[in-house]
Design a protein around this motif. Sequence first.
Motif, mmCIF file in Angstrom:
data_model
loop_
_atom_site.group_PDB
_atom_site.id
_atom_site.type_symbol
_atom_site.label_atom_id
_atom_site.label_comp_id
_atom_site.label_asym_id
_atom_site.label_seq_id
_atom_site.Cartn_x
_atom_site.Cartn_y
_atom_site.Cartn_z
ATOM 1 N N VAL A 13 -4.117 -3.595 12.318
ATOM 2 C CA VAL A 13 -3.966 -4.473 11.905
ATOM 3 C C VAL A 13 -3.171 -6.024 12.108
ATOM 4 O O VAL A 13 -3.611 -7.331 11.614
ATOM 5 N N GLU A 14 -3.039 -6.560 13.114
ATOM 6 C CA GLU A 14 -3.054 -7.716 13.885
ATOM 7 C C GLU A 14 -3.990 -8.284 14.782
ATOM 8 O O GLU A 14 -4.326 -9.513 14.709
ATOM 9 N N VAL A 85 8.019 1.282 10.239
ATOM 10 C CA VAL A 85 6.956 0.625 9.500
ATOM 11 C C VAL A 85 5.756 2.298 8.872
ATOM 12 O O VAL A 85 6.419 3.494 9.798
ATOM 13 N N TYR A 86 5.305 1.659 8.091
ATOM 14 C CA TYR A 86 4.553 2.407 7.468
ATOM 15 C C TYR A 86 2.533 2.213 7.390
ATOM 16 O O TYR A 86 3.010 1.054 7.182
ATOM 17 N N ALA A 87 1.963 3.341 8.037
ATOM 18 C CA ALA A 87 0.043 2.270 8.231
ATOM 19 C C ALA A 87 -0.560 2.940 7.877
ATOM 20 O O ALA A 87 -0.384 4.301 8.103
ATOM 21 N N TYR A 88 -1.449 3.267 7.781
ATOM 22 C CA TYR A 88 -3.266 3.712 6.716
ATOM 23 C C TYR A 88 -4.189 3.323 7.551
ATOM 24 O O TYR A 88 -4.050 2.066 7.159
ATOM 25 N N HIS A 99 -16.438 -2.298 5.830
ATOM 26 C CA HIS A 99 -16.903 -1.903 7.405
ATOM 27 C C HIS A 99 -15.967 -0.590 7.890
ATOM 28 O O HIS A 99 -15.634 0.176 8.608
ATOM 29 N N ALA A 100 -14.530 -1.477 7.876
ATOM 30 C CA ALA A 100 -13.039 -1.046 8.525
ATOM 31 C C ALA A 100 -11.693 -1.618 7.663
ATOM 32 O O ALA A 100 -11.768 -3.352 7.398
ATOM 33 N N MET A 101 -10.724 -0.998 7.493
ATOM 34 C CA MET A 101 -9.827 -1.516 6.733
ATOM 35 C C MET A 101 -8.256 -1.210 6.667
ATOM 36 O O MET A 101 -8.598 0.278 6.886
ATOM 37 N N ALA A 102 -7.439 -1.568 7.637
ATOM 38 C CA ALA A 102 -5.844 -0.814 7.662
ATOM 39 C C ALA A 102 -4.918 -1.852 6.887
ATOM 40 O O ALA A 102 -5.164 -2.975 6.880
ATOM 41 N N TRP A 118 4.181 -6.737 3.897
ATOM 42 C CA TRP A 118 2.709 -6.150 4.055
ATOM 43 C C TRP A 118 1.294 -7.011 3.938
ATOM 44 O O TRP A 118 1.051 -7.804 3.527
ATOM 45 N N THR A 119 0.223 -6.007 5.321
ATOM 46 C CA THR A 119 -0.455 -6.621 5.884
ATOM 47 C C THR A 119 -1.761 -5.290 5.168
ATOM 48 O O THR A 119 -1.526 -4.552 5.626
ATOM 49 N N VAL A 120 -2.814 -6.691 4.857
ATOM 50 C CA VAL A 120 -3.765 -6.536 4.557
ATOM 51 C C VAL A 120 -5.266 -6.208 5.604
ATOM 52 O O VAL A 120 -5.452 -7.534 5.685
ATOM 53 N N ALA A 121 -5.779 -5.253 6.483
ATOM 54 C CA ALA A 121 -6.357 -6.676 7.424
ATOM 55 C C ALA A 121 -7.859 -5.521 7.144
ATOM 56 O O ALA A 121 -8.040 -4.422 6.942
ATOM 57 N N ALA A 122 -9.037 -6.393 7.362
ATOM 58 C CA ALA A 122 -10.210 -5.916 6.667
ATOM 59 C C ALA A 122 -11.715 -6.679 8.179
ATOM 60 O O ALA A 122 -11.313 -7.308 8.392
#
Length: 157
Positions: A13-14, A85-88, A99-102, A118-122
Amino acid sequence: MTRRLRPVELDFVEAADVRLVFAREISAPPERVFRALAEDVPGWTEWFSAVTYARPTREGAGREIRLRGGMRFAETILAAREPEVYAYRVDVTNAPGVHAMAEAWRLTPTGTGTRVQWTVAADGTAPFRSVLGRAGPGLARAFRGAVTALDRRLAAG
C-alpha cells in the motif's frame, strides 16, 4: 476473463507504482466506522454507490465485491485492526492490465469523529497505470460520496 494477481502484503500500500490517497473527516467515531468497514461487508452496498454486491468469504478472511460497470474482485483481508486499519488485496479480478492491487482504510480519531483515509495501491501495465492515475478525480468524488453516506448511515443508527 478473470486473472489471478500477484499476491502482495500490507507494505505494498505504501510502495506501489500507483497510489491514490483520499481523506475526509466525518462525525462518526472510529470504532463505528471500523465495524461498518470490516464487519458489515454486505452493508457496503448501502453507502458506497459503486459497490453493487459485497459479501464476506472464507469465514471472514476474504471478500467478494462487484462494482457498477461489471468489475469483480475476490479479495483477501490483509489487516483488520480495530479501530485503526482495514486493508485487503485483490487476488482475482476481471479488470484488464492490473498485476497487483491492494486498498487500505486508515481511521484516526479527530475529537469525537474520525479522519478516514482510503489508499488504492496498484501495479500493472503502462496503460492500466495511466488509466488508474487519470481516474483519481472520479475516485475522489466516489470516496467523498461514500464516506458522507456512511456517516449519515451511522448517525441514523
